[in-house]
Design a protein around this motif. Structure first.
Motif, short mmCIF file in Angstrom:
data_model
loop_
_atom_site.label_atom_id
_atom_site.label_comp_id
_atom_site.label_asym_id
_atom_site.label_seq_id
_atom_site.Cartn_x
_atom_site.Cartn_y
_atom_site.Cartn_z
N UNK A 126 58.34 32.94 45.47
CA UNK A 126 57.86 34.31 45.32
C UNK A 126 58.05 34.79 43.88
N UNK A 127 59.19 34.47 43.28
CA UNK A 127 59.46 34.87 41.90
C UNK A 127 58.53 34.14 40.94
N UNK A 128 58.31 32.83 41.18
CA UNK A 128 57.41 32.05 40.33
C UNK A 128 55.99 32.61 40.41
N UNK A 129 55.54 32.94 41.61
CA UNK A 129 54.19 33.49 41.79
C UNK A 129 54.05 34.82 41.07
N UNK A 130 55.10 35.63 41.07
CA UNK A 130 55.06 36.91 40.38
C UNK A 130 55.00 36.76 38.86
N UNK A 131 55.60 35.68 38.33
CA UNK A 131 55.59 35.45 36.89
C UNK A 131 54.34 34.72 36.42
N UNK A 132 53.65 34.06 37.34
CA UNK A 132 52.48 33.26 36.97
C UNK A 132 51.39 34.16 36.42
N UNK A 133 50.77 33.72 35.31
CA UNK A 133 49.69 34.49 34.71
C UNK A 133 48.48 34.48 35.64
N UNK A 134 47.77 35.58 35.69
CA UNK A 134 46.57 35.66 36.51
C UNK A 134 45.49 34.74 36.01
N UNK A 135 44.60 34.35 36.88
CA UNK A 135 43.49 33.48 36.49
C UNK A 135 42.54 34.25 35.58
N UNK A 136 42.11 33.59 34.52
CA UNK A 136 41.18 34.20 33.58
C UNK A 136 39.81 34.29 34.22
N UNK A 137 39.16 35.43 34.09
CA UNK A 137 37.83 35.63 34.65
C UNK A 137 36.82 35.46 33.53
N UNK A 138 35.91 34.53 33.70
CA UNK A 138 34.86 34.32 32.71
C UNK A 138 33.71 35.27 32.98
N UNK A 139 33.05 35.71 31.89
CA UNK A 139 31.89 36.59 32.04
C UNK A 139 30.76 35.81 32.67
N UNK A 140 30.02 36.47 33.52
CA UNK A 140 28.91 35.82 34.20
C UNK A 140 27.60 36.39 33.70
N UNK A 141 26.58 35.57 33.67
CA UNK A 141 25.26 36.02 33.24
C UNK A 141 24.17 35.30 34.01
#
Length: 182
Positions: A126-141
């Motif tokens: 749970x602590x590791x998941x809280x520290x994990x950086x969020x997934x980067x969202x790529x712009x869509x076109x």
């Protein structure tokens, strides 16, 4: 075997602790006979505790109920530091009471058969998941055009063309603000 919650021993006879780790998964087969599953993560570990408390040791039952009903300052359940061999083997360090406490009278004995569940809180995963950086969202076109292109007739990137609804909202805003005459 002993069970300590914040250093206080849970009193009783025939103490049994059963540890559980639930692994969530989802069936990905749809309407086929495929056996693929999607891993959805690990749920908090639980400790199912059963013990017997003789009627003459009523104070032990009162102490157990006091532990189960304890709350923190915000009204949340109290978080206990747990000491137990099974809990240690499963890597459980902090728990709270969950799913209730039950006690029934034993058939041939003058005692209560008590069962309760302790659920893990603030686990390492749970602590590791809280520290994990969020997934980067790529712009869509849309295919064939870069993001931000298309739909702009003015050619100016500072003033993109507004949709019809946005134009109406702009007029209403100006009218309410008094900067446009009716």
């Amino acid at each position: 075997m002993t069970l300590l919650l914040d250093g206080q021993k849970v009193q009783g006879k025939n103490l049994k602790v059963t540890a559980n780790l639930r692994i969530e998964s989802a069936d990905m087969s749809g309407q086929t006979s495929n056996t693929d599953k999607a891993h959805k993560g690990f749920k908090p570990k639980t400790l199912a505790v059963s013990l017997m408390i003789p009627f003459v040791d009523r104070v032990q039952m009162i102490d157990l109920m006091r532990l189960a009903e304890a709350t923190a300052s915000g009204g949340e359940l109290h978080l206990y530091r747990v000491v137990n061999d099974t809990a240690e083997a499963f890597g459980v360090r902090q728990v709270e009471f969950s799913e209730g406490v039950s006690a029934r009278e034993a058939d041939n004995l003058k005692a209560w058969l008590v069962q309760f569940t302790l659920s893990e809180r603030e686990s390492n995963p749970e602590k590791v998941e809280g520290r994990r950086a969020g997934n980067k969202v790529d712009a869509q076109g849309a295919p064939g055009s870069a993001v931000g292109e298309g739909g702009s007739n003015s050619g100016s990137s500072d003033n993109p063309e507004l949709s019809g609804f946005e134009k109406v909202l702009g007029r209403v805003d100006k009218w309410l603000g008094g900067s446009e005459q009716t």
